[in-house]
Design a protein around this motif. Sequence first.
Motif, PDB file in Angstrom:
ATOM      1  N   ASP A 246       0.817  -1.228   0.000  1.00 48.74           N
ATOM      2  CA  ASP A 246       0.000   0.000   0.000  1.00 48.74           C
ATOM      3  C   ASP A 246       0.852   1.281   0.000  1.00 48.74           C
ATOM      4  OD1 ASP A 246      -2.092  -1.852   0.307  1.00 48.74           O
ATOM      5  OD2 ASP A 246      -2.133  -1.617   2.487  1.00 48.74           O
ATOM      6  N   SER A 249      -0.605   2.841  -3.824  1.00 41.81           N
ATOM      7  CA  SER A 249      -2.028   2.640  -4.079  1.00 41.81           C
ATOM      8  C   SER A 249      -2.562   1.607  -3.090  1.00 41.81           C
ATOM      9  CB  SER A 249      -2.240   2.136  -5.515  1.00 41.81           C
ATOM     10  OG  SER A 249      -1.603   0.870  -5.673  1.00 41.81           O
ATOM     11  N   ASP A 250      -3.889   1.505  -3.003  1.00 40.16           N
ATOM     12  CA  ASP A 250      -4.486   0.567  -2.048  1.00 40.16           C
ATOM     13  C   ASP A 250      -4.838  -0.739  -2.759  1.00 40.16           C
ATOM     14  OD1 ASP A 250      -5.874  -0.814  -0.170  1.00 40.16           O
ATOM     15  OD2 ASP A 250      -7.539   0.608   0.000  1.00 40.16           O
ATOM     16  N   ASN A 252      -5.026  -3.567  -0.924  1.00 39.97           N
ATOM     17  CA  ASN A 252      -5.305  -4.437   0.228  1.00 39.97           C
ATOM     18  C   ASN A 252      -4.061  -5.231   0.645  1.00 39.97           C
ATOM     19  OD1 ASN A 252      -8.115  -3.862   0.742  1.00 39.97           O
ATOM     20  ND2 ASN A 252      -8.504  -4.851  -1.241  1.00 39.97           N
ATOM     21  N   TRP A 270      -1.435   3.936   1.949  1.00 37.37           N
ATOM     22  CA  TRP A 270      -2.809   3.787   1.450  1.00 37.37           C
ATOM     23  C   TRP A 270      -3.607   2.704   2.180  1.00 37.37           C
ATOM     24  CZ3 TRP A 270      -5.017   6.949  -2.258  1.00 37.37           C
ATOM     25  CH2 TRP A 270      -4.148   7.877  -2.830  1.00 37.37           C
ATOM     26  N   THR A 271      -3.080   2.221   3.288  1.00 39.03           N
ATOM     27  CA  THR A 271      -3.749   1.119   3.989  1.00 39.03           C
ATOM     28  C   THR A 271      -5.141   1.527   4.484  1.00 39.03           C
ATOM     29  OG1 THR A 271      -1.694   0.066   4.580  1.00 39.03           O
ATOM     30  CG2 THR A 271      -3.559  -0.385   6.026  1.00 39.03           C
ATOM     31  N   ASN A 272      -6.118   0.627   4.251  1.00 42.84           N
ATOM     32  CA  ASN A 272      -7.499   0.921   4.639  1.00 42.84           C
ATOM     33  C   ASN A 272      -7.832   0.323   6.016  1.00 42.84           C
ATOM     34  OD1 ASN A 272      -8.062  -1.859   4.223  1.00 42.84           O
ATOM     35  ND2 ASN A 272      -8.369  -1.475   2.028  1.00 42.84           N
ATOM     36  N   ASP A 273      -9.045   0.601   6.490  1.00 44.74           N
ATOM     37  CA  ASP A 273      -9.429   0.169   7.843  1.00 44.74           C
ATOM     38  C   ASP A 273      -9.383  -1.338   8.016  1.00 44.74           C
ATOM     39  OD1 ASP A 273      -9.754   2.667   8.775  1.00 44.74           O
ATOM     40  OD2 ASP A 273     -11.947   2.741   8.486  1.00 44.74           O
ATOM     41  N   GLY A 275      -7.463  -3.376   6.537  1.00 46.37           N
ATOM     42  CA  GLY A 275      -6.042  -3.747   6.646  1.00 46.37           C
ATOM     43  C   GLY A 275      -5.521  -3.502   8.051  1.00 46.37           C
ATOM     44  N   LYS A 300      -0.014  11.577   0.880  1.00 52.64           N
ATOM     45  CA  LYS A 300      -0.980  10.731   1.589  1.00 52.64           C
ATOM     46  C   LYS A 300      -0.279  10.131   2.807  1.00 52.64           C
ATOM     47  CE  LYS A 300      -4.691   7.681   1.193  1.00 52.64           C
ATOM     48  NZ  LYS A 300      -5.341   7.968   2.463  1.00 52.64           N
ATOM     49  N   PRO A 303      -2.125   5.785   7.925  1.00 49.88           N
ATOM     50  CA  PRO A 303      -3.202   5.996   8.910  1.00 49.88           C
ATOM     51  C   PRO A 303      -2.717   5.778  10.345  1.00 49.88           C
ATOM     52  CG  PRO A 303      -3.446   3.845   7.869  1.00 49.88           C
ATOM     53  CD  PRO A 303      -2.266   4.503   7.205  1.00 49.88           C
TER      54      PRO A 303
END
Length: 410
Positions: A246, A249-250, A252, A270-273, A275, A300, A303
């Motif tokens: 990530d 880009s994300d 996953n 770009w890590t999502n929730d 992840g 960016k 998180p």
Amino acid sequence: MSEWDALWINGHLATMAPGDAAYGTIEDGAIAVSDDRIAWVGRRADLPGEAAGLAREVHDLGGCWVTPGLIDCHTHLVWGGDRAREFELRLEGASYEELAKAGGGILSTVKATRETPAEALYEAAVPRLQSLMADGVTTVEVKSGYGLDAENEAKQLSVARRQGEAFPVDVVTTFLGAHALPPEFAGNTGGYIDEVVTSMLPQAHARGLVDMVDAFCETIAFSPEETARVFDKARELDLPVKLHADQLSDLNGAALAARYGALSAEHLEWTNDAGIQAMAVAGTVAVLLPGAFYQLRETKLPPIEGFRRAGVPIAIATDCNPGSAPVFSLLLMVNMACILFRLTPEEALAGVTRNAARALGRADRLGTLEAGKQADMAVWRIDRPADLAYRIGFNPLVSRVKSGHVTRVS
Ligand code: NIG
Ligand code: FE
């Protein structure tokens, strides 16, 4: 009775051991070493006798602070050539991805690394390693990934191993064969992954060159499915995994790493929730690389608050490499982690000690000043631990202790 080999007194300890005290601080502490291990840590007042009678050597810290030896848990330290021209092109507006797609970027370093004999690669890497060691680093992870064939991946990893033998530093090696698609496999990513899993990784492992396995899961590199094939092989060989995930880009990537019980996932802008949650459950460390973020002028942010809330341990590293992170100071990364990523100085210092040890699967013996751990320490002329994060380009290291052996800095 001289029970210990050496004892340090008259200073303060930032043990970085988890607990109530910030930085695991013991003011007016004492720390004793026998052989290569820490034998005793505590308040000087609690020593079991007069210092002079307790150890063969007694070191007066003169009010300095002792931390665990620093750990750089993500580097690509061994490479041929340089990418100064690419730096200029990026300043003129070219993006990292554009340069990579045009055959520059990682592939230009692959070409140079293949053309450079092992001895010259070794010589080129020495000052890089020494620069890290000058910042109090006692353990360095070194990845392959600029050879991209069996012979050249092994060449890189052997050079890294030799550095660990020649210098007072532990080198942990990581096979990163799936870093980029080499030109001879252009248009045939599947064929290259076949080569990685059936030949390159098993060969490097059989030669004792591989401690861990990494991959670059990214639109300009390998897909999650291709990455999973590499991880399946690592699992079969009983090798721990980590992942460049990530970054641009994300995809996953963090969740993929967690699914394989990865020691760490790295970059993570770009890590999502999902992840983050998966990493928390798997105990996967988030290795953040503020030098690459800075050098690529990323905007960016990873998180951080999500990692904090979920209890994902955060480590910090240089990512030392010729392209995205020509970074040779881990102390500078401690500062950048605070300024760019808003870590607290204590979080940043845990990121280059306790959590970095965990990212390398070595938390049982590295990363904190606790009895039984390897005697890797850094002695600093500072007034408080936060000074290590506060100053930029100033190095207050006084001495470095590696497996109980002292190297004086000046
Ligand atoms: O960690 N992201 C992929 N690999 C390296 C970059 C290597 C290079 O640019 O040569 C990184 O940033
Ligand atoms: Fe990297």
